[in-house]
Write an enzyme that holds these catalytic residues in place. Structure first.
Site, short mmCIF file in Angstrom:
data_model
loop_
_atom_site.label_atom_id
_atom_site.label_comp_id
_atom_site.label_asym_id
_atom_site.label_seq_id
_atom_site.Cartn_x
_atom_site.Cartn_y
_atom_site.Cartn_z
N ASP A 407 0.86 -1.19 0.00
CA ASP A 407 0.00 0.00 0.00
C ASP A 407 0.90 1.24 0.00
O ASP A 407 2.10 1.14 0.19
CB ASP A 407 -0.87 -0.05 1.27
CG ASP A 407 -1.92 1.04 1.32
OD1 ASP A 407 -2.29 1.58 0.25
OD2 ASP A 407 -2.37 1.38 2.43
N GLU A 410 2.63 4.80 -4.14
CA GLU A 410 2.61 5.73 -5.30
C GLU A 410 3.94 6.47 -5.44
O GLU A 410 4.31 6.75 -6.57
CB GLU A 410 1.45 6.71 -5.15
CG GLU A 410 0.08 6.05 -5.27
CD GLU A 410 -0.29 5.19 -4.05
OE1 GLU A 410 0.25 5.49 -2.97
OE2 GLU A 410 -1.07 4.24 -4.18
N ASP A 484 -9.16 3.34 -2.27
CA ASP A 484 -10.14 3.79 -1.28
C ASP A 484 -11.47 4.24 -1.87
O ASP A 484 -11.77 5.44 -1.92
CB ASP A 484 -9.54 4.91 -0.44
CG ASP A 484 -8.34 4.41 0.35
OD1 ASP A 484 -8.19 3.18 0.49
OD2 ASP A 484 -7.55 5.25 0.83
O1 MIG Z 1 -5.73 5.23 4.13
O2 MIG Z 1 -3.47 1.04 5.79
O3 MIG Z 1 -6.01 2.04 0.46
O4 MIG Z 1 -6.88 -0.13 1.99
O5 MIG Z 1 -6.74 0.12 4.77
C1 MIG Z 1 -4.43 5.09 4.45
C2 MIG Z 1 -4.63 1.76 5.92
C3 MIG Z 1 -3.68 3.83 4.19
C4 MIG Z 1 -4.96 2.98 2.37
C5 MIG Z 1 -5.45 1.74 1.71
C6 MIG Z 1 -6.43 1.04 2.60
C7 MIG Z 1 -5.79 0.73 3.93
C8 MIG Z 1 -5.29 2.03 4.58
N1 MIG Z 1 -4.36 2.70 3.67
#
Ligand code: MIG
Length: 783
Positions: A407, A410, A484
């Site tokens: 995650d 980017e 998200d």
């Molecule tokens: O929103 O790790 O898209 O699936 O639960 C901040 C926490 C970071 C974004 C991800 C989401 C995940 C969340 N992350």
């Protein structure tokens, strides 16, 4: 920052691709070619053509210097040194591989590309290629008036992208995901142009910021890149499946995932303790709801430090993972790229000592604020760093973990630009470039590091990787989820074209968070979303901190029953899913398909985004509005059988179909076959018996395939697989099955049955010429 105020419409903001202030490449001054490459010097830059395969040609134009022979790491195919012919006339030079003809106008440089039958693949018309004073490169291609455009990776909006301006710049977008929210987390600068059944593709290989403008000029699309040069590949088609086979020959295909990854995943931001996770799995078991994977979000870590477990919340992760695995449930923890700046944290110490973090040209490290606070970011563009990152995963491997969730890659940074400073310098395997030039590949390289690290350490077992960010070629390493989204009906609607376009961009293993991530779901939404999600390649229920719980039972028994039924249906159809995944792995054909892929001559399918196909013979038409119990469904030519009622619907038209809450409309094409296994607790349990369901239709033909292997190792690459191909033809009296088997693997099931739907009294079934006897339950024994 000011995008949600009127500042966003500040006069003079210009994002459209236009010829204004463009310096054209100009005329060709000289040219040369060797066996492999054609090179021309123009007034404003260098132009090159390389044939990568009969149906794949690479074109480059660098206004600022030489064109490089080297290609980016998105590409895995090396040019074969294909012979091509060169014919010069007064005005043009024509290069031809037989399957592709590149017609190059000399004054000014203009490129028109045709296939072997002289059909235009991409033509420039009056507009060509060039650069702007700011250093951007621009190119134009003509758009035919009947053309549709698909692909472009992970985009909001509808299936057909004509009329849009699409930007590629990987971005963490928590909110909103609106029709015009662009860009999101993934950049796949690839598209399919489709003109009344004729498909071809274009991949613009530039990992900096690029803009595809299919809006400003009705007759031309333009592609603008903020950095780098023009470097693109054309794929000759002529069908969508051909284009995808060609594109994935160039950028690679999805490895066959472990079977468990195709099952149902349950997630939450976050399951915060060992106890909570155990209880969760227990409830699934008690309720008899199938479950293969539990995801662990950021709370499992010690202060959000990657490669750690918080021992107060998870006292014995190794035992947890082992106990769950005994139950057939895999644990997939999240791993973000940011490494906490903490001198007492070994991973950070190592990163500093071994010089592994992203730095500015002057050698200072780039720090950014993410979950763990101030953090440094590994420079995944460098092989040395990728190896190190891979090695770090020994930590998870030692705990018995076989899948990772990437995650924030980017990369997301909590600052005004939302990402890394574009002035940061990447080592890039000996070819240093700025973050501005490589931004869209950061997540890709993290995926590469992670997948390869896991694969090397799993001793022959297949790893599973899920990523939020990526670039063209990410399918070689990872499944993709669409980030998200929210618990809105609109986001359920949007997930269809989004996941279909990911499939049309070479990424077959994709899905959206079922039930929606942010905001609060409700029972009806979750039930409807689970119905649709159970027919998408990646099937995970995930929800955010502070939102209503969203597990299958969260909204009471009425909804739980329906949700359970569809998760079970996923498992019942698993042999079908697995066969389609293997096809995607081998050919690049997506599992979830828009109807236009199977019915390219039917104009009604060209923009159809609210229903989809799984494979070539099943149509799924989810309900995506509250309180709706009937919807219109388009069925293409042929007859279609309602999966639940057995009713026959005539194709070539729209139908109003009943869809009570417990029923999502699903249709199987008459004359075709699907495979059913048994409902299981998870993929660890094996099928005893398989049933092939044949939907009889006189005067039909179909090629059915059933694929299987051990589901966890790479032995299938050495012939340890099973493929049964059945050629089916039916006339008014009989059904003829011609069966062929290949591969050395013997599946677990002991019997294979044939069930014939909508057959008629006295219908005969022949297997390889021999008449079959009907069992007392009406089925036939095939094996
Ligand atoms: O929103 O790790 O898209 O699936 O639960 C901040 C926490 C970071 C974004 C991800 C989401 C995940 C969340 N992350």
């Amino acid at each position: 920052m000011l995008n949600d105020t009127s500042f966003a419409i500040h006069p003079g903001k210009e994002i459209r691709g236009s010829e204004r202030d463009m310096y054209d490449a100009g005329k060709i001054l000289s040219f040369a070619h060797d066996g492999n490459r054609f090179l021309a010097r123009c007034e404003n830059g260098e132009f090159a053509v390389t044939f990568y395969a009969d149906e794949i040609v690479r074109l480059q134009m660098n206004p600022f210097g030489e064109t490089e022979k080297k290609h980016s790491q998105a590409v895995v195919l090396e040019p074969e040194g294909l012979p091509f012919s060169v014919t010069e006339t007064g005005q043009t030079v024509v290069l031809s591989s037989g399957k592709i003809r590149v017609e190059i106008g000399k004054d000014p440089l203009r490129v028109n590309i045709y296939d072997g039958e002289n059909r235009p693949l991409f033509t420039e018309g009056k507009k060509g290629m060039g650069f702007k004073a700011g250093g951007e490169v621009v190119m134009f291609k003509e758009m035919g008036k009947d053309e549709f455009f698909y692909g472009f990776g992970e985009k909001t909006g509808y299936l057909n992208k004509r009329g849009e301006i699409l930007t590629m710049w990987n971005s963490d977008v928590y909110a909103p995901h609106n029709p015009e929210t662009d860009p999101l987390y993934q950049s796949i600068p690839f598209f399919i142009a489709f003109d009344r059944g004729f498909a071809r593709g274009l991949f613009f290989d530039n990992p900096g910021k690029t803009v595809f403008d299919l809006q400003s000029d009705p007759d031309h699309l333009s592609i603008t890149a903020e950095s780098g040069s023009i470097d693109y590949y054309v794929f000759a088609g002529p069908t969508m499946k051909d284009v995808l086979a060609q594109y994935t020959a160039l950028t690679g295909r999805m490895p066959l995932p472990p079977k468990w990854a195709i099952g149902y995943h349950q997630s939450r931001y976050s399951y915060e303790s060992e106890e909570e996770v155990r209880r969760l799995v227990e409830i699934f078991k008690e309720k008899g709801i199938p479950l293969d994977v539990v995801h662990l979000d950021i709370h499992y870590m010690r202060g959000f430090r990657v490669f750690t477990f918080d021992r107060s919340r998870f006292p014995d992760p190794k035992k947890l993972v082992a106990d769950l695995k005994k139950e057939g449930v895999h644990v997939v923890p999240i791993v973000d790229p940011g490494v906490k700046e903490d001198p007492e944290y070994p991973v950070f110490q190592e990163g500093i000592r071994k010089d592994l973090f992203c730095k500015y040209l002057d050698g200072t490290i780039f720090y950014g604020d993410v979950w763990p606070g101030n953090s440094a970011f590994p420079d995944f563009t460098d092989e040395r760093v990728r190896k190190w990152w891979g090695e770090k995963h020994q930590f998870y491997i030692d705990l018995g973990i076989e899948g990772i969730w990437n995650d924030m890659n980017e990369p997301a940074v909590f600052n005004e630009t939302k990402t890394m400073d574009v002035k940061v310098m990447h080592a890039n395997d000996g070819d240093p470039k700025t973050h501005r030039e490589l931004h869209n590949m950061y997540g890709f390289f993290m995926g590469k590091a992670t997948y390869e690290g896991l694969k090397e350490r799993l001793k022959g077992k297949r790893p599973f990787l899920l990523t939020r960010s990526g670039y063209a070629g990410i399918q070689r390493y990872s499944a993709v989820w669409t980030g998200d989204n929210r618990s809105f009906w609109e986001h359920l609607q949007m997930s269809l074209p989004m996941v279909m376009n990911l499939g049309l961009s070479g990424i077959p293993f994709a899905g959206a968070d079922v039930g929606g991530f942010a905001h609060h779901a409700n029972g009806e939404l979750l039930a409807r979303w689970t119905q649709a999600g159970s027919f998408m390649p990646f099937f995970r229920n995930h929800s955010a901190l502070g939102t209503l719980r969203q597990e299958p039972w969260a909204f009471g028994e009425k909804y739980e029953k329906i949700i359970k039924k569809y998760i079970e249906l996923r498992y019942r159809l698993l042999p079908q899913w697995y066969t389609l995944f293997e096809e995607a792995h081998r050919k690049g054909t997506p599992v979830m398909r828009p109807l236009v892929m199977e019915y390219p001559d039917d104009e009604n399918t060209y923009s159809l985004f609210d229903q989809f196909m799984v494979g070539d013979n099943v149509i799924v038409a989810p309900i995506m509005q509250p309180a709706q119990t009937v919807r219109s469904v388009y069925l293409p030519e042929g007859n279609w059988i309602h999966y639940f009622t057995g009713e026959t619907f005539e194709g070539g038209k729209y139908h109003l179909v009943e869809a009570p809450l417990e029923q999502m409309p699903i249709f199987v094409k008459q004359g075709t076959m699907i495979a059913h296994g048994e409902v299981k607790r998870n993929t660890k349990e094996k099928d005893e018996s398989l049933t092939l369901h044949y939907y009889y239709g006189p005067d039909t033909r179909y090629e059915f395939a059933l694929y299987d292997d051990d589901g966890e190792s790479f032995a299938y690459q050495d012939g340890e697989y099973f493929r049964k191909s059945i050629r089916i033809s039916a006339d008014p009296e009989a059904v003829y099955l011609e069966v062929k088997e290949e591969g050395n693997y013997r599946p677990d099931w002991k019997e294979l049955k044939l069930a014939v739907h909508n057959g008629k009294e006295g219908l005969k079934i022949y297997l390889n010429g021999k008449a079959l006897q009907q069992n007392s339950d009406g089925t036939y024994r095939l094996y």
